[in-house]
Write an enzyme that holds these catalytic residues in place. Sequence first.
Site, short mmCIF file in Angstrom:
data_model
loop_
_atom_site.label_atom_id
_atom_site.label_comp_id
_atom_site.label_asym_id
_atom_site.label_seq_id
_atom_site.Cartn_x
_atom_site.Cartn_y
_atom_site.Cartn_z
N GLU A 170 -11.00 9.04 5.39
CA GLU A 170 -11.83 9.03 4.18
C GLU A 170 -13.03 8.10 4.36
O GLU A 170 -14.11 8.34 3.81
CB GLU A 170 -10.97 8.66 2.97
CG GLU A 170 -10.05 9.81 2.60
CD GLU A 170 -8.75 9.41 1.91
OE1 GLU A 170 -8.63 8.27 1.45
OE2 GLU A 170 -7.84 10.27 1.86
N SER A 201 0.88 13.43 3.60
CA SER A 201 1.88 14.11 2.76
C SER A 201 3.32 13.72 3.08
O SER A 201 4.23 14.55 3.01
CB SER A 201 1.69 15.63 2.82
OG SER A 201 0.42 15.99 2.30
N GLU A 218 -3.06 10.49 11.44
CA GLU A 218 -3.17 11.17 10.15
C GLU A 218 -4.02 12.43 10.30
O GLU A 218 -5.26 12.34 10.27
CB GLU A 218 -3.82 10.25 9.11
CG GLU A 218 -3.03 8.99 8.81
CD GLU A 218 -3.33 8.45 7.43
OE1 GLU A 218 -2.36 8.20 6.70
OE2 GLU A 218 -4.51 8.30 7.06
N ASN A 253 -0.87 3.06 1.41
CA ASN A 253 -2.32 2.96 1.21
C ASN A 253 -2.62 3.46 -0.19
O ASN A 253 -2.55 4.66 -0.46
CB ASN A 253 -3.02 3.83 2.27
CG ASN A 253 -4.53 3.89 2.06
OD1 ASN A 253 -5.09 3.16 1.24
ND2 ASN A 253 -5.19 4.78 2.79
N LYS A 279 -5.37 3.46 -1.69
CA LYS A 279 -6.72 4.03 -1.81
C LYS A 279 -7.40 3.47 -3.08
O LYS A 279 -7.19 2.31 -3.40
CB LYS A 279 -6.66 5.56 -1.77
CG LYS A 279 -5.86 6.05 -0.54
CD LYS A 279 -5.94 7.53 -0.34
CE LYS A 279 -5.11 7.91 0.89
NZ LYS A 279 -5.23 9.32 1.26
N GLY A 303 -2.96 14.38 1.46
CA GLY A 303 -3.06 14.74 0.05
C GLY A 303 -2.97 16.24 -0.22
O GLY A 303 -3.30 16.69 -1.32
N HIS A 329 -9.93 4.92 8.55
CA HIS A 329 -9.28 6.01 7.81
C HIS A 329 -10.25 7.19 7.73
O HIS A 329 -11.46 7.00 7.62
CB HIS A 329 -8.90 5.52 6.41
CG HIS A 329 -7.99 6.48 5.70
ND1 HIS A 329 -8.45 7.64 5.12
CD2 HIS A 329 -6.65 6.47 5.51
CE1 HIS A 329 -7.42 8.29 4.59
NE2 HIS A 329 -6.32 7.60 4.81
P1 13P Z 1 -1.07 11.16 1.35
O1 13P Z 1 0.27 10.51 1.67
O2 13P Z 1 -1.42 11.10 -0.09
O3 13P Z 1 -1.17 12.51 1.98
O4 13P Z 1 -2.18 10.23 2.07
C1 13P Z 1 -2.02 9.90 3.39
C2 13P Z 1 -3.04 8.88 3.74
O5 13P Z 1 -4.22 9.17 3.82
C3 13P Z 1 -2.58 7.49 3.95
O6 13P Z 1 -3.59 6.70 4.49
#
Ligand code: 13P
Length: 249
Positions: free
Chosen positions: A95, A209, A163, A9, A11, A169, A93
């Site tokens: 976010e 992560s 997740e 992803n 983003k 992150g 997601h």
């Molecule tokens: P990270 O791998 O950067 O922690 O992000 C995970 C994520 O949100 C994937 O959708």
Amino acid sequence: MRRKLAAGNWKMNGTSAALAELEALSAAPADANTDILICPPATLITRAAQVVSDTSVYIGGQDCHAATSGAHTGDIAADMLIDAGASHVILGHSERREDHGERNEDVRTKAQTAWDSGLVTVICVGETLSEREADNTLDIIGGQLAGSIPDAATGENLVVAYEPVWAIGTGKVPTLAQIGDVHDFIRMRLERRFGEGVGRTVPVLYGGSVKPTNATEIFSVSNVDGALVGGASLKAADFQPIIDALAAS
Ligand code: 13P
């Protein structure tokens, strides 16, 4: 047997130069049981799909609208993702839930629209740190699964991604036991609601992560069928070892 999926992803990261990373990924030898999915920003989907054509790498969107078309400035319809060359879409997601106030019922409506267009949905669930600390993790996940996944789920149209919000992150990763508990719970809920045939074939990914250094141990956990990777999917040099660890698991 469930197929394995290594999903990236990107983003809100990546302009034209990032397509070179995709070229590197799609040039690597493919494993017959491991699918690779990259979800770049919408602006790159068409070109990304061209880069991976004739390879085993799939391209996905990061969201789509619940409506099929209409007056929704800035949004993208599921049919548009298909038209641009996508086969998958990430929905719900954390976010999007946080930044855009998406609720379970919104995710569910979007998922049905995406399925009607022929997209595979990667539906995300996960608890916040305060929910985990209050021992509410499984209640939260159960509610998100029940509320966000439409009734017409199959082993072909659905992928679930667990997740934990606090692991995204941050470099923090749950213990393998914590990951296993949630993945077993998700599998149990999928089998109970959709029947064993469907429930057993839906891939369940871990996200938060994931790095080349922890991928092998995460993929050793039962009911972990792959990963949804953010930061470490942006560079082929980081993502390829994760794909290789999954193929070897
Ligand atoms: P990270 O791998 O950067 O922690 O992000 C995970 C994520 O949100 C994937 O959708």
